[in-house]
Design an enzyme around this catalytic site. Sequence first.
Site, PDB file in Angstrom:
ATOM      1  N   ASP A 513     150.671  29.375 -13.932  1.00 13.77           N
ATOM      2  CA  ASP A 513     150.321  30.603 -15.161  1.00 13.77           C
ATOM      3  C   ASP A 513     151.689  30.284 -14.563  1.00 13.77           C
ATOM      4  OD1 ASP A 513     148.988  31.965 -16.672  1.00 13.77           O
ATOM      5  OD2 ASP A 513     148.781  33.303 -15.256  1.00 13.77           O
ATOM      6  N   GLU A 516     155.977  29.159 -19.196  1.00 13.34           N
ATOM      7  CA  GLU A 516     156.739  29.550 -20.647  1.00 13.34           C
ATOM      8  C   GLU A 516     158.348  28.948 -20.228  1.00 13.34           C
ATOM      9  OE1 GLU A 516     152.276  30.072 -20.779  1.00 13.34           O
ATOM     10  OE2 GLU A 516     154.050  31.095 -19.756  1.00 13.34           O
ATOM     11  N   ASP A 589     145.121  33.773 -22.984  1.00  7.96           N
ATOM     12  CA  ASP A 589     144.469  34.840 -22.765  1.00  7.96           C
ATOM     13  C   ASP A 589     144.047  35.316 -24.179  1.00  7.96           C
ATOM     14  OD1 ASP A 589     145.810  35.019 -20.546  1.00  7.96           O
ATOM     15  OD2 ASP A 589     147.444  36.119 -20.602  1.00  7.96           O
TER      16      ASP A 589
END
Length: 917
Positions: A513, A516, A589
């Site tokens: 997770d 990015e 999300d």
Amino acid sequence: MKMKQVAFLFLIFLASQTVHSWKKDEFRACDQTPFCKRARFRKPGACTLIAHDVSISDGDLTAKLIPKAPHDQDQDQIKPLTLSVSVYQDGIMRLKIDEDPSLDPPKKRFQVADVVISEFETKKLWLQSASTEKINGDDGGLSSVVYLSDGYEAVLRHDPFEVYVREKAGNRRVVSLNSHGLFDFEQLRVKKEDEDWEERFRGHTDTRPYGPQSISFDVSFYGSDFVYGIPEHASSFALKPTRGPGVEESEPFRLFNLDVFEYLPESPFGIYGSIPFMVSHGKSGQSSGFFWLNAAEMQIDVLAKGWDAEGGILMPTEQSRIDTFWMSEAGIVDTFFFVGPGPKDVVKQYVSVTGLPAMPQLFSTGYHQCRWNYRDEEDVENVDSKFDEHDIPYDVLWLDIEHTDGKRYFTWDKMLFPHPDEMQRKLAAKGRHMVTIVDPHIKRDESFHLHKDASQRGYYVKDATGKDYDGWCWPGSSSYPDMLNPEIRSWWAEKFSYDNYVGSTPSLYIWNDMNEPSVFNGPEVTMPRDALHLGGVEHRELHNAYGYYFHMATAEGLLKRGDGKDRPFVLSRAFFAGSQRYGAVWTGDNSADWDHLRVSVPMVLTLGLTGMTFSGADVGGFFGNPEPELLVRWYQLGAYYPFFRGHAHHDTKRREPWLFGERNTALMRDAIRIRYTLLPYFYTLFREANVSGVPVVRPLWMEFPSDEAAFSNDEAFMVGNSLLVQGIYTARAKHASVYLPGKESWYDLRTGTAYKGGKVHKLEVSEESIPAFQRAGTIVPRKDRFRRSSTQMVHDPYTLVIALNSSQAAEGELYVDDGKSYDFKHGAYIHRRFVFSNGHLTSSPVGNSRFSSDCIIERVILLGYNPGAKTAFVEPGNQKAEIELGPLRFGGQHAAVAVTIRKPGVRVAEDWKIKIL
């Protein structure tokens, strides 16, 4: 004092996450992004470059791009650019444009490594010659033409410079670049004394030491009515125009990987991943594609018809055409043109460049239960036992960041999880698995061995001054491994060994997770663009690929852990072209509302179209508390996502399927059981994706490419070529309008009722299910016995559901292997083709396989068959099997019946024939 202030602000940020929603002003729009603003200001015909010194060199068509007119001495001199056109098997053209290294540019522009697979380079066709022709209306100008594939040619127009692919017959264009003269290439140069290259946004300063270096150009798709792709955005599947007549909000589709909380549906704003690959499709039934291998920020306009009306550019008018405008902050032109002509052909051509999707383990295609966070070992054991108590199958239980020792990854909180290996073994005893989270931010704590090792080795990304970059994320002060460096990726991979990841077992897999990468105090919640990677590469140049390299390194770690024998499972939030080789992704999300349920379908379709077939959305929505009806509808739809996981934020109420009353528990149980019933079909589709790239979940037009009513339909989708599913996207719905394409019938999965194809049906809907149909002419394999997990279903018998078409015929396939190893690559699999015709059902092998199974066919269900015969004969052996009316499916409220051949007793691994007399 300064550190205390930063820590205080960080705590405020963390507290805000409980109610945080997307705030537009935290992220840059195009007019706040100088390269995008400059590019959009350009007018058609602004490019004055011409192709010079055109020749064949090293099997490529090469040229220099130079200005047509002498340059203004007051401006910076435009140096020649190098251009090369390469052609490859299967109708793929590659166009590269870069600065000429012999002219000593200030630095080498970054070219994205490790995305194009090595096998692709072996498919290069070495050009021997080019023909020259004059183009009509070109005032005698020349074009160089080279062979691309049977039926297609690649063309380089010299003046003005333009590149396109065309059909040989009739010279019909397919895809072109710079047809509108919008090409621009900002060359690297030495900074002048009076220049200010810095850019500022919301208190952050980007030093931009190499100045403007953006690239932009127009790309046109011919014979096209819609374009698709370029994830990731929460928007419609068919990309809407972003600029031109009739466009109200003019913001391009942004490709810039960002951690965006509660992203908005129907927005061109970029979120967690980026794949700069676009597919076009038109009324001719043909498709084409375009891919730009560039990991810098990208902005892409889809131009409305008439956008160039004032430009005076004359274009061919006999074809429908969609024009697009591509802009990137840095990098080079490294583009791929795909001629199709079918939609599946385009996808196959794309994955021949970037790699085929990985074959997942069988368990990972089942249902996953996740939450931020399951508190401790007792909580894990309780959740696991409740699934059994309520007869709900599941395969994987997930642990989020709170399972660690102070957000130090590869560790366990010794108070909450004192016996992690024993906890995993208890799950494994039921055939279940566990996934733990491992993020890229490493806590800057000298007592943490991982940080100490990375710091001493110099393995962190550097800031613009050359020091280890220090950003804030869940652990607080954090640094980030430089995953561009292969040495560091290998070092990271070693961390997943059982010796290094203490408490891990063979049934534990990984979730990446925040990759990015997410940096809470960074510009736009990410890493500064002037941060430095291996070889002085700026972060701006590779930003969109950082998560890709992290995903790659983690998957390699699991591969090493299993001595190359165990297929990894790694879920990643960030992705780039090629990520399909390393595992699954999800849509991030999302929120517990009907709009997010609705937009999940085009998002998953887009991911599949661009290679990422193993994808899904958080069932129920990550943020917020779904009303029971929404949660039930999400389970009913999510059961058909390729990746099927329930997940929720820690501030939401617990929402395991048994917490909403007996009726809702029964509905969610039924939805999950449908997934498990269909696992043989899903696994067969994952194998199809693994060998062809064709996605598990597909747009209707991929199966019905000439059906115009399907082109913009993103409420419904195909699962493989056999099933059509449409969600219910509004509360208290009583009816649904469902378009069923094609000329053949469709059979309701629950009732077996036949509906005509080629029309919209207004159907009554109940709380029990969403509309789902099997296409006439197909055979779908199932397993109908309910177990705790997919692992416990391995030896169960199969059911074949045959949906007969108007010719009383059907066909389908079944793929089986050991579900976990790579032995299938060496022939250890069963691949059968089933054909029903003239009252005979036959099973024959596909390929040469060497895998044994004692599994049998328990039932054969015939939809659309008029009952009459009472007996079937099975060959070999000439055994009898009874034909009777039996249940279409088990476990439903109102069991429908269908013609059924009971207990034919044939083995899935063998050749056989069943004759209905």
